[in-house]
Design an enzyme around this catalytic site. Structure first.
Site, short mmCIF file in Angstrom:
data_model
loop_
_atom_site.label_atom_id
_atom_site.label_comp_id
_atom_site.label_asym_id
_atom_site.label_seq_id
_atom_site.Cartn_x
_atom_site.Cartn_y
_atom_site.Cartn_z
N GLY A 218 1.13 1.27 -10.86
CA GLY A 218 1.64 -0.38 -11.12
C GLY A 218 2.53 -0.51 -11.13
O GLY A 218 2.37 -2.17 -11.20
N GLY A 219 3.45 0.14 -10.51
CA GLY A 219 4.73 -0.50 -11.21
C GLY A 219 5.21 -1.75 -10.02
O GLY A 219 5.75 -2.70 -10.42
N ASP A 235 -5.41 2.98 -4.34
CA ASP A 235 -4.56 4.31 -4.50
C ASP A 235 -5.96 5.08 -5.18
O ASP A 235 -6.90 4.76 -6.19
CB ASP A 235 -3.33 4.55 -5.65
N LYS A 300 10.49 8.26 3.08
CA LYS A 300 11.68 9.81 2.75
C LYS A 300 11.91 10.02 3.49
O LYS A 300 12.06 9.72 4.49
CB LYS A 300 10.68 10.50 2.36
#
Ligand SMILES: C[S@@+](CC[C@H](N)C(=O)[O-])C[C@H]1O[C@@H](n2cnc3c(N)ncnc32)[C@H](O)[C@@H]1O
Length: 349
Positions: A218-219, A235, A300
């Site tokens: 949850g950042g 998620d 990425k």
């Protein structure tokens, strides 16, 4: 003054070389790029002295992906004593500067030099002001001194509005104690980079809605909730309890690539570690279909040809949106808090 110095994350020197060579070709600036692996910088050596300034004027620094900072100038050897005198001599033919930053490279040697720079800065600043070489708040360029050691410095210039926002391109962000993961700083840095500060209240406004794909723990959701934005956190992993208790977060245990909100949202953010082409396609679909107005998505990086691959993905996103007749601004940056990844930002216009 035929050199353009570019700082970067160690290990990404080749990407900077490829990117700046691309820009130089576009602007018809003759020269070549060179770098040593893990040195945290690259150089573009121009064939003529006006080249670096032409390159800087023709490119927007904020639009470059891999460079963290840039400056036009040259390397200067410094003596053991009277470094200031030698620097003043070097600066004589240069314009009066409006600000001064002492910088180091993002290497272990660089970190060790930070102390030296801190001590050196005050007497240098005083001497520059006294000699009329530095007038804070004036119209001149910023003086950027990049120390490679106490005996070698790159004396460089850059326009404050067309170079890094922070010394060395490294933001000083404080980790919020309540945030559930360090990744939180990635989203905060992305906002600093992609959204002018005076637009935050309008574009990150209380009451807005957001989808956070790959949200656990949850950042990123924390950053959104911190601005009173309502979040659908997607998620299979667990979400931080305090965030769930905020009343602003709904947790959806679902596949982020299949999830669609019932109504369009203001923001989509995605930190799922997947093949970059898959994340890029997701980004294009959300903006293209009008599911969100703005999006921040991590891509990425592959092992090799990282600049070429990012460029290809950005072109694919742009082409996809053009085919749909959708206009959007597209930004991409390797942020300080990014490692083997870059952060993309899209905004529907
Ligand atoms: C790097 S973590 C996200 C960290 C998060 N942004 C934060 O700040 O706390 C990546 C997350 O993506 C989730 N994930 C991976 N594949 C997913 C998928 N297909 N759909 C939804 N979530 C996925 C993982 O469970 C993991 O929690």
């Amino acid at each position: 003054m035929n050199t353009l110095l570019l700082h970067c994350r160690p290990g990404f020197e080749n990407e900077v070389c490829a990117e700046i060579s691309d820009q130089a070709a576009r602007l018809d600036v003759a020269g070549y790029a060179k770098a040593k692996t893990d040195s945290a910088y690259a150089e573009f050596i121009c064939n003529d002295a006006a080249g670096p300034e032409r390159l800087m004027r023709g490119a927007r620094f904020a639009r470059l992906i891999f460079p963290r900072q840039w400056a036009r100038g040259e390397w200067l050897a410094l003596p053991e004593t009277d470094r200031i005198g030698v620097l003043l001599d070097q600066l004589k033919p240069m314009p009066v500067c409006s600000s001064l930053w002492l910088e180091v490279l993002d290497t272990n040697d660089g970190k060790e030099l930070s102390n030296f720079c801190r001590k050196f800065e005050a007497p240098l600043r005083k001497a520059l002001e006294k000699a009329g070489r530095l007038k804070e708040g004036g119209h001149g360029p910023r003086l950027l001194l990049t120390f490679k050691s106490g005996r070698e410095v790159f004396v460089g210039l850059a326009e404050a509005e067309n170079s890094a926002m922070w010394p060395m391109g490294i933001p000083r962000l404080k980790f919020p104690r309540q945030a559930p993961s360090r990744s939180t700083l990635k989203l905060e840095e992305a906002w600093h980079h992609f959204i002018p500060r005076d637009q935050w209240d309008e574009r990150l406004a209380p009451g807005m809605t957001a989808v956070d794909l790959g949200a656990s723990p949850g950042g990123w959701t924390w950053q959104l909730v911190n601005r009173d934005i309502e979040v659908m956190a997607v998620d299979n992993g667990p979400m931080n309890e305090e965030l769930l208790e905020s009343g602003l977060v709904g947790h959806y245990r679902a596949d982020g690539f299949a999830f669609r909100p019932k109504r369009p949202v203001n923001w989509m953010v995605c930190d799922i570690v997947e093949k970059p082409a898959k994340n890029a396609a997701l980004l294009e679909a959300w903006i293209g279909e009008g599911l969100c107005r703005e999006a921040v998505v991590n891509l990425k990086l592959p092992m090799k040809q990282r600049y070429a691959e990012v460029k290809r993905l950005l072109e694919r996103i742009a082409d996809g949106l053009a085919e749909r007749g959708v206009k959007a601004s597209i930004g991409c940056k390797q942020l300080y808090h990014d490692r083997e990844e870059v952060t993309c930002h899209l905004r529907r216009l």
